[in-house]
Design a protein around this motif. Sequence first.
Motif, mmCIF file in Angstrom:
data_model
loop_
_atom_site.group_PDB
_atom_site.id
_atom_site.type_symbol
_atom_site.label_atom_id
_atom_site.label_comp_id
_atom_site.label_asym_id
_atom_site.label_seq_id
_atom_site.Cartn_x
_atom_site.Cartn_y
_atom_site.Cartn_z
ATOM 1 N N PHE A 66 0.846 -1.197 0.000
ATOM 2 C CA PHE A 66 0.000 0.000 0.000
ATOM 3 C C PHE A 66 0.883 1.249 0.000
ATOM 4 N N VAL A 67 1.879 1.271 0.870
ATOM 5 C CA VAL A 67 2.782 2.424 0.978
ATOM 6 C C VAL A 67 3.510 2.653 -0.341
ATOM 7 N N ARG A 68 3.989 1.588 -0.961
ATOM 8 C CA ARG A 68 4.715 1.715 -2.242
ATOM 9 C C ARG A 68 3.845 2.349 -3.329
ATOM 10 N N LYS A 69 2.548 2.082 -3.291
ATOM 11 C CA LYS A 69 1.628 2.596 -4.311
ATOM 12 C C LYS A 69 1.048 3.976 -3.978
ATOM 13 N N ASP A 70 1.133 4.388 -2.733
ATOM 14 C CA ASP A 70 0.461 5.605 -2.286
ATOM 15 C C ASP A 70 1.087 6.849 -2.922
ATOM 16 N N PRO A 71 0.287 7.641 -3.642
ATOM 17 C CA PRO A 71 0.821 8.855 -4.273
ATOM 18 C C PRO A 71 1.328 9.880 -3.258
ATOM 19 N N TYR A 72 0.809 9.867 -2.045
ATOM 20 C CA TYR A 72 1.320 10.777 -1.025
ATOM 21 C C TYR A 72 2.779 10.446 -0.698
ATOM 22 N N VAL A 73 3.087 9.167 -0.630
ATOM 23 C CA VAL A 73 4.460 8.734 -0.357
ATOM 24 C C VAL A 73 5.334 8.992 -1.578
ATOM 25 N N LYS A 74 4.847 8.568 -2.747
ATOM 26 C CA LYS A 74 5.632 8.695 -3.979
ATOM 27 C C LYS A 74 5.960 10.144 -4.326
ATOM 28 N N ASN A 75 5.129 11.082 -3.886
ATOM 29 C CA ASN A 75 5.323 12.483 -4.243
ATOM 30 C C ASN A 75 5.822 13.343 -3.087
ATOM 31 N N GLY A 76 6.339 12.711 -2.053
ATOM 32 C CA GLY A 76 7.028 13.431 -0.990
ATOM 33 C C GLY A 76 6.174 14.162 0.015
ATOM 34 N N LEU A 77 4.908 13.801 0.163
ATOM 35 C CA LEU A 77 4.057 14.425 1.174
ATOM 36 C C LEU A 77 4.226 13.774 2.545
ATOM 37 N N ILE A 78 4.833 12.601 2.552
ATOM 38 C CA ILE A 78 5.064 11.858 3.784
ATOM 39 C C ILE A 78 6.563 11.936 4.094
ATOM 40 N N ALA A 79 6.896 12.555 5.225
ATOM 41 C CA ALA A 79 8.299 12.712 5.606
ATOM 42 C C ALA A 79 8.914 11.374 5.995
ATOM 43 N N LYS A 80 8.137 10.561 6.723
ATOM 44 C CA LYS A 80 8.548 9.203 7.072
ATOM 45 C C LYS A 80 7.302 8.433 7.462
ATOM 46 N N TRP A 81 7.426 7.124 7.499
ATOM 47 C CA TRP A 81 6.296 6.282 7.869
ATOM 48 C C TRP A 81 6.814 5.098 8.664
ATOM 49 N N GLU A 82 5.902 4.511 9.442
ATOM 50 C CA GLU A 82 6.263 3.328 10.218
ATOM 51 C C GLU A 82 5.057 2.409 10.341
ATOM 52 N N ILE A 83 5.327 1.136 10.426
ATOM 53 C CA ILE A 83 4.290 0.120 10.623
ATOM 54 C C ILE A 83 4.543 -0.508 11.982
ATOM 55 N N ARG A 84 3.500 -0.531 12.815
ATOM 56 C CA ARG A 84 3.604 -1.127 14.142
ATOM 57 C C ARG A 84 2.494 -2.146 14.315
ATOM 58 N N GLU A 85 2.860 -3.362 14.755
ATOM 59 C CA GLU A 85 1.828 -4.337 15.083
ATOM 60 C C GLU A 85 1.112 -3.839 16.333
ATOM 61 N N TRP A 86 -0.206 -3.996 16.351
ATOM 62 C CA TRP A 86 -1.033 -3.439 17.403
ATOM 63 C C TRP A 86 -1.821 -4.556 18.061
ATOM 64 N N THR A 87 -1.628 -4.737 19.354
ATOM 65 C CA THR A 87 -2.343 -5.749 20.114
ATOM 66 C C THR A 87 -3.633 -5.136 20.644
ATOM 67 N N VAL A 88 -4.751 -5.558 20.097
ATOM 68 C CA VAL A 88 -6.054 -5.036 20.520
ATOM 69 C C VAL A 88 -6.512 -5.850 21.717
ATOM 70 N N VAL A 89 -6.823 -5.157 22.828
ATOM 71 C CA VAL A 89 -7.214 -5.822 24.053
ATOM 72 C C VAL A 89 -8.709 -5.676 24.333
ATOM 73 N N ILE A 90 -9.243 -4.532 23.955
ATOM 74 C CA ILE A 90 -10.664 -4.265 24.178
ATOM 75 C C ILE A 90 -11.263 -3.758 22.891
ATOM 76 N N GLY A 91 -12.422 -4.257 22.559
ATOM 77 C CA GLY A 91 -13.128 -3.801 21.364
ATOM 78 C C GLY A 91 -13.712 -4.989 20.619
ATOM 79 N N LYS A 92 -14.619 -4.667 19.753
ATOM 80 C CA LYS A 92 -15.287 -5.698 18.966
ATOM 81 C C LYS A 92 -14.328 -6.233 17.927
ATOM 82 N N GLU A 93 -14.184 -7.500 17.874
ATOM 83 C CA GLU A 93 -13.329 -8.180 16.893
ATOM 84 C C GLU A 93 -14.090 -8.290 15.579
ATOM 85 N N ASN A 94 -13.503 -7.841 14.479
ATOM 86 C CA ASN A 94 -14.148 -7.914 13.155
ATOM 87 C C ASN A 94 -13.564 -9.063 12.373
#
Length: 94
Positions: A66-94
């Motif tokens: 997704f990041v590789r294809k995103d025009p915001y990334v490709k055209n320099g609107l994003i200074a940096k990005w990061e992916i973090r795994e997120w452990t969901v503890v509370i909330g409806k599971e989809n």
Amino acid sequence: MSYYALIYHLTDNYIERRTQFREEHLKLAKESNDRGEMMLAGAFSDPADKALLIFKVADKSVIEEFVRKDPYVKNGLIAKWEIREWTVVIGKEN
């Protein structure tokens, strides 16, 4: 399936520059949402310095693509990005 947070750190001139790339960016995001990958997405406001995109996927490579294809990334609107795994503890599971 795991939840992941994609955090975009926006450039100072993001708001002014995004207009010409917004339609393509939103199309990419909608397609990801339609496939059940991207769950939620949006930018923080006041200040508009970051955006948060939540994915539920088997592997973070889906998000990296997704990041590789995103025009915001490709055209320099994003200074940096990061992916973090997120452990969901509370909330409806989809």
